[in-house]
Design a protein around this motif. Sequence first.
Motif, mmCIF file in Angstrom:
data_model
loop_
_atom_site.group_PDB
_atom_site.id
_atom_site.type_symbol
_atom_site.label_atom_id
_atom_site.label_comp_id
_atom_site.label_asym_id
_atom_site.label_seq_id
_atom_site.Cartn_x
_atom_site.Cartn_y
_atom_site.Cartn_z
ATOM 1 N N GLY A 157 0.726 -1.201 -0.006
ATOM 2 C CA GLY A 157 0.050 0.020 -0.166
ATOM 3 C C GLY A 157 0.750 1.378 0.213
ATOM 4 O O GLY A 157 2.165 1.281 -0.295
ATOM 5 N N GLU A 213 1.540 3.494 7.176
ATOM 6 C CA GLU A 213 0.753 3.179 6.419
ATOM 7 C C GLU A 213 -0.411 4.143 6.378
ATOM 8 O O GLU A 213 -0.821 4.694 7.326
ATOM 9 N N SER A 233 -6.468 2.851 5.292
ATOM 10 C CA SER A 233 -7.310 2.278 4.119
ATOM 11 C C SER A 233 -8.509 2.811 4.003
ATOM 12 O O SER A 233 -9.321 3.502 4.831
ATOM 13 N N THR A 288 -5.667 5.537 1.519
ATOM 14 C CA THR A 288 -5.133 4.708 0.367
ATOM 15 C C THR A 288 -6.453 4.188 -0.480
ATOM 16 O O THR A 288 -7.581 3.844 0.250
ATOM 17 N N LYS A 303 -9.335 2.479 -2.876
ATOM 18 C CA LYS A 303 -9.939 0.977 -2.895
ATOM 19 C C LYS A 303 -9.144 0.278 -3.774
ATOM 20 O O LYS A 303 -8.917 1.039 -5.014
#
Length: 577
Positions: free
Chosen positions: A339, A348, A351, A442, A444
């Motif tokens: 990712g 990170e 999401s 991030t 999809k």
Amino acid sequence: MTDMDQGQGGADLGPVEPVAGEQELRPGSRLDRMRMPLARQVVEAVAVEEGVCVRPVALRRVDLATGETTIVPAPCGATLASKCPPCAERARRLRMAQCKAGWHLDDEPLPEPDPPSDEAKELGRLRADLEQARTESEQAGDADGVAEADGLIGQVDEALAELGVRGKAAPDNRERPRRTRSTRRRQDAPDLPRLPVDKRTVGRTYVAADGTAWRPSMFLTLTCDSYGRVLTDGTPVDPDAYDYRRAARDAIHFPKLIDRFWQNLRRAVGWEVQYFAALEPQRRLAPHLHAAFRGTVPRIVLRQVAAATYHQVWWPATDQPVYPSDGPGLPGWDEQAGGYVDPTTGAELVSWDEALDAIGPDDEPAHVVRFGPQIRADGVTANNATVGKLIGYLTKYLTKSLDGCHGVETDRQRAHVDRLAAALRYEPCSPTCANWLLHGITPKNPRPGLVPGRCKGKAHRRETLGFGGRRVLVSRKWSGKTLGDHKADRVDFVRAQLEALGQRPDSNSPAAQASGADPDSAGAARVAWELVRPGDPDAPRREYLILHAIANRQRWRAQLAAPTAVGPPSGDLPSVA
């Protein structure tokens, strides 16, 4: 004479050549040659007049009995006149036929499904037993039993399909996580009437005093809300006060608003309203919808439904970007993490699912799309002289891209388009859009290579003006036929006309195969078709394909003009697909 007059070397340069246009051009000069049309332009102009595709696709016809191969030009099927005017006009006329076929129907277009056979019912019972066995194996932790049950379930589904049963008894995806939002209507939206929806698509029949009965329909126009005062040319009076961000978001989510309108209308009137709609931009570049729908609805009800219709976009907030839109400092792809990570800390990013889960029940939606106050509805009868004009008006701009529907001629109009395109560039268009990286999220289904501002989504293209949906919207029960069915009807009509003239069309032509009709078994086994790829050594140049198609079209017209001709027409049946 000075050195300046004589030039650098002191030589006399002679008289200055007159500007082009002040006198007749000298024969043989470059300007005179540039005014001469190119030979290919002449051929393309003839192709447009003859209705022949200017970007034909090469098909190879193989005679399986003799092995003889023939290269045949086939239409490209483009829907925009900027790519192929004949194919675009053919597609527009096909849409016109589709609109006319379903606008004033007196009977339901689709029949009721046939009752299931006894054999299908037995397979349904077996399918239920297998589902129960699979559930028990899954609860017991028996992976082999689950796999065996899945295999048997697949066999049962295939057996049902062979019996003519559509769809599946249950979807393959058993785990369907679903986020629920409150269905309570907004306080700033008026309430709507609610009626049980009958399974009928035909509107009310009116009977006059003399016994004459007719069933009228309607033509509807819907627009987006205002984003600021505009001039007659569509440009804003005050560009700084014009809300380009809301205009961009409304254009992106306009398809959802349209779907919600038809849902609300059906619930308000109590029957399944069917529609044929086309989208075009207003001069101010906002989405504009024209729709022909079957039956009649009071105008006051249409206004109430339009005023009460809205669509809430439950996405993460995008008002304050986390990262700059240009320059260094953007998140980068991490192969190990699979990712995108922060360029400074290496952490990170959030999401897409986590970002949606963070939206609480008390939070406001990221955006709310509404219709504007402008709405127009007109009643139309089947024998009305304006039906053809309205259908032509409905499909007038289908051969043009959205940015080409209205001319951009002045600097103010160009600046208006530039500002709207700039607002659309970094606006997220979908859950998979690369612009989510600017907000620390991030996208999809992430993949390496995503760059904010370079999303390949249709909504970001300059020619679409933010609208990423389909130009033509047709309800499922409009005419009872798909667009392919209407194409087949046109091919059958041409074939019937040829047979009436004593000519037998080739059942193995591209048009016959496009129609979906079942050719005779002997012909089907004798001829095969395949696409000629660009790298194929036998691939002809496009110019020769156009010339071949023009010659075929002239030959077909000559045969139609000579009804005494006997035998099948030489060449292939003209494709009307």
